[in-house]
Design an enzyme around this catalytic site. Sequence first.
Site, mmCIF file in Angstrom:
data_model
loop_
_atom_site.group_PDB
_atom_site.id
_atom_site.type_symbol
_atom_site.label_atom_id
_atom_site.label_comp_id
_atom_site.label_asym_id
_atom_site.label_seq_id
_atom_site.Cartn_x
_atom_site.Cartn_y
_atom_site.Cartn_z
ATOM 1 N N SER A 291 67.425 58.666 45.965
ATOM 2 C CA SER A 291 68.576 57.892 45.492
ATOM 3 C C SER A 291 68.570 57.545 44.007
ATOM 4 O O SER A 291 69.564 57.034 43.499
ATOM 5 C CB SER A 291 68.700 56.596 46.296
ATOM 6 O OG SER A 291 69.254 56.874 47.545
ATOM 7 N N SER B 75 71.945 57.277 46.389
ATOM 8 C CA SER B 75 72.779 56.097 46.544
ATOM 9 C C SER B 75 73.013 55.341 45.225
ATOM 10 O O SER B 75 73.952 54.571 45.149
ATOM 11 C CB SER B 75 72.149 55.138 47.550
ATOM 12 O OG SER B 75 70.939 54.599 47.041
ATOM 13 N N LYS C 285 71.725 47.693 39.896
ATOM 14 C CA LYS C 285 72.225 48.201 41.185
ATOM 15 C C LYS C 285 72.443 47.017 42.115
ATOM 16 O O LYS C 285 71.592 46.116 42.189
ATOM 17 C CB LYS C 285 71.199 49.181 41.783
ATOM 18 C CG LYS C 285 71.659 49.885 43.061
ATOM 19 C CD LYS C 285 70.597 50.868 43.567
ATOM 20 C CE LYS C 285 71.080 51.669 44.777
ATOM 21 N NZ LYS C 285 70.056 52.633 45.255
#
Lengths: 490, 485, 95
Positions: free
Chosen positions: A183, A159, A78
């Site tokens: 997330s 997210s 990420k």
Amino acid sequence: MRELTKLTIAEAGRRMAKGEFTAVELTRAHIAAMGAKKGLNAYITETPELALEQAKAADLRRQAGAVGALSGIPLGIKDLFCTKGVQTTAASRILEGFTPHYESTVSGKLLAAGAVTLGKLNLDEFAMGSSNMTSAYGAVENPWRSQADPGTALVPGGSSGGSAAAVAARIAMGATGTDTGGSIRQPAAFCGIVGIKPTYGRCSRWGIVAFASSLDQAGPMARTVEDCALMLNAMAGHDPKDSTSAPVAVPDFAAALTGDIRGLKVGIPAEYRPDGLSAEVAKVWQQGIAWLKDAGATPVEISLPHTKDALPTYYIVAPAEASSNLARYDGVRFGLRVPGTSLDDMYRKTRAAGFGKEVRRRILIGTYVLSAGYYDAYYAKAQKVRRLIADDFATAFETVDVILTPTAPTPAFAIGANTDDPVTMWLNDVFTIPTSLAGLPGLSLPAGLSADGLPLGLQLIGRPFDEETVFRVAGVMERAAGFAALPEGV
Amino acid sequence: MAYLIAGETGDWEVVIGLEVHAQVISKAKLFSGAATDFGAEPNDQVSFVDAGFPGMLPVINRVCVEQAVKTGLGLQAAINPTSVFARKNYFYADLPQGYQISQYELPIIGNGVLLIDMNDGTTRPIGIERLHLEQDAGKSMHDQHPTKSFIDLNRSGVALMEIVSKPDLRSPEEAGAYLTKLRSILRYLGTCDGNMQEGSMRCDANVSVRPPGSTELRTRCEIKNVNSIRFVQQAIEYEARRHIEVYESGGTIAQETRLFDSGKGITRSMRSKEHAHDYRYFPDPDLLPLVLDPAMVERIRLTLPELPDEKKERFMRDYALNAYDAGVLVAEQSSASFFETVAKGRDAKAAANLVMGDFFAALNASGKTIDDPPVSAANLGKLLDLTADGTLSGRLAKDVFALMVETGKAPDVLVEERGLKQVTDTGAIEAAIDAVMAANPDKVAEVRSGKDKLLGWFVGQVMKQTQGKANPGVVNDLLAKKMQG
Amino acid sequence: MSLDKATVRSIAELARIEVAEDELDHLAGELSNILTFVEQLAQVDTEGVAPMTSVVAMSLPMREDAVTDGHQAEAVLANAPEAQDGFFTVPKVVE
Ligand SMILES: [Mg+2]
Ligand SMILES: [Zn+2]
């Protein structure tokens, strides 16, 4: 080669050990798949050369007999984790061009375990969002399509939307995520994969771009419970560079997958059945309860009375911390600078140009709730309610071993939907936020499909530092669910 | 005796509180492993934590905590078992994180007291409100470039103790005494070097005025970062007079931050701090509450040195010194121990006179420090011994001291080399007296007719004859006898 | 709580984010909605509840006093949008 991308991490590891294929071959297969799936926009930065170098090194080490737990496994990171020598953006314009001289503890641990990194995955800007629509690098597409409306691209959730989409689309065997209010879990549910937010303090936050420090926690996202356990083994552990990192030993999470949950008490919270809960989600939840019963566990009705207060609490605490954490993006030492007539003018212009609307909104709310005269009414109040929420869980865990809930109230929705009103968008996280506020481990696994053929996730919540029980129960449910559906084009 | 400023409408009392930022003596910074040394190349002593880079986190330095506890103990203050670090949020070019990690509601050290020593030998207790740990900011330089400011983050993250007094000070003199005493205690403790020139001790003064006898606290102004004790005193006096002028002409004082211009001797409003501050303090979520182990506090208590006040009391008691002398001698640990070496086994009053008189004068003139003195404590002691056993007269001792400074030699060596021994041999002295009396028969007659005062003149003449080496006591005795006879 | 334009302007100033004058109304509306939403917390009885600042049940760990970092001015300055002679540079500040 294409089939290699369908393997699980555990299976790929076993077969590389037998010499059936090399890390380089496995990595090339993924790089080829990434090329074919560019349309998903899952990666912000792809690093194929670096990945191949790492794969070669993994193969050499294997020949020399030195094999890390994730040796040669291609993963995505990420883009909230700082990676040495690789641009790190947090999906924000304000970090444009930022290349750290350091590696986050968690990504560093994965590298040390032999992992191959394919690139940096897209996300909501500064991890603020539940749809991946707030990224400065564009929305990510969910690889799944609704059977009713196959022409409409859906969000992967957020997210960690790039992470979830990449793992589901087989362009990474696993990915790192971070979870502040859901997330990891909500995108895992939307994309039909497994993700776990471990106990706060289990994984080091060092080197991860901060959103809300008291909530942020890194965790793995992969296609099976076992793969998540393997990844978390490598990612977790005490880090003296993070004062909130817990000096707690890391058990072998994969070894916790015994398949035996007889006698366990599973809490079913009454408050997770709000009016807006989709019938399909309610049904899959019932199904999950039945599986656990069949396996010898006992469902227990519990009450978490402050559940409805979690969302407003979160939307005070998280923006408050974020408003302070994001003050360092000021155009002086890294990232974007927009010239100004004075220092303050430069700050104002840089931050106006560098932050997107959702980030700006949260900074402003956070600034307001901390400001003189409002602190007690908002921030201090929220901190008190946070304790009540945590106490609810502590009370529940006096009688149950694990808690089962839906992960999200709906399946994935269309890109562009739910954008008018931020509060409606935030409702996506209504089931995941309480766990975050209490700092507890929460895992989402795919439990079935909606009528439209979209994945639905269930969430297991555990006691602090008892990820083992969560994994154990998840393993049993995973087998019962037999989730084998694949998204488009995989 | 109270310090009052006479205005047009009457007298005014000055109310002063001081906030001192004292740099903690430690190798590394408060929350990072970068060094704290003064004078490094720009941005050389900077970790990514100090520069506020993404993902960087603070981890506290144990020694900085211990130093704060030690200082708290030295100020007889409450040590708070639990304290909390908070973020003070504001934007500034040399504040890389966009917030300063400080302590707000729960500081590590609570109420304490500091005794200030006044010039007349009296002392007065001044309340300490709190001491908290916080990180320093970097340094902005505004004179390097026509349109840019330059930022050096070497200081960013260095540990500071902010020591806040109660508004108990009533005159510039008291403010000076407070700073002198605080610096003395910090140096004794080894927790701050107290160097105001290098900025390791910086002072903000909060000043207001009121009519004498009133208990109100009027609007105060904060004068920032004054870098010497003398300037603090000047700034306070200027600011107090400014307030009085404003009040007496019917105006009001706005609470604001001001800068002292040491060249002009005035304070002026700080334009850059003009717009209202709202620091939005909240507990730093990257740090947990700081809980002190009581055993650690006790361990630190055992390492406390004898502090200036105790030492002063002991000097007054054991050496029979007056408060002023004792106060001067204990101001620095090194001068106190120098004195004690000189005084050991000797007449303490004589030792104090010698150290504070000729020795301090020589020290000042030489530009040396007491750690590298122009005359060693051992040699000063020997000089006292030579006076006590009659080898040297007071006058000779002064001469020998001057030679000691000049040559660095021991006093006994100098006496030997230069034949400076005092003459006590009565024969030689008698001969000298006889010669003087013979040469001045009229003066002898005057003495004998009752003009005792002339005796002193005779003593002087005899000393001259003997080049000052005659023992003045013997001269007096013999002279008196001969005048009678 | 309904925020007016002036309040939004001053929050934006505190946060150092430039907001165009014609955006203020819309933003005030959005922020007011959010505040209205979070204000439901006022209904929760928190009498006698201590604020929870951390979920971690431990006290602050301390590190030893050793120089382990720094001496990397080049790396520290490498990402700077503007630097000169080893310093970060910003528009001149007038004090
Ligand atoms: Mg202050
Ligand atoms: Zn301060």
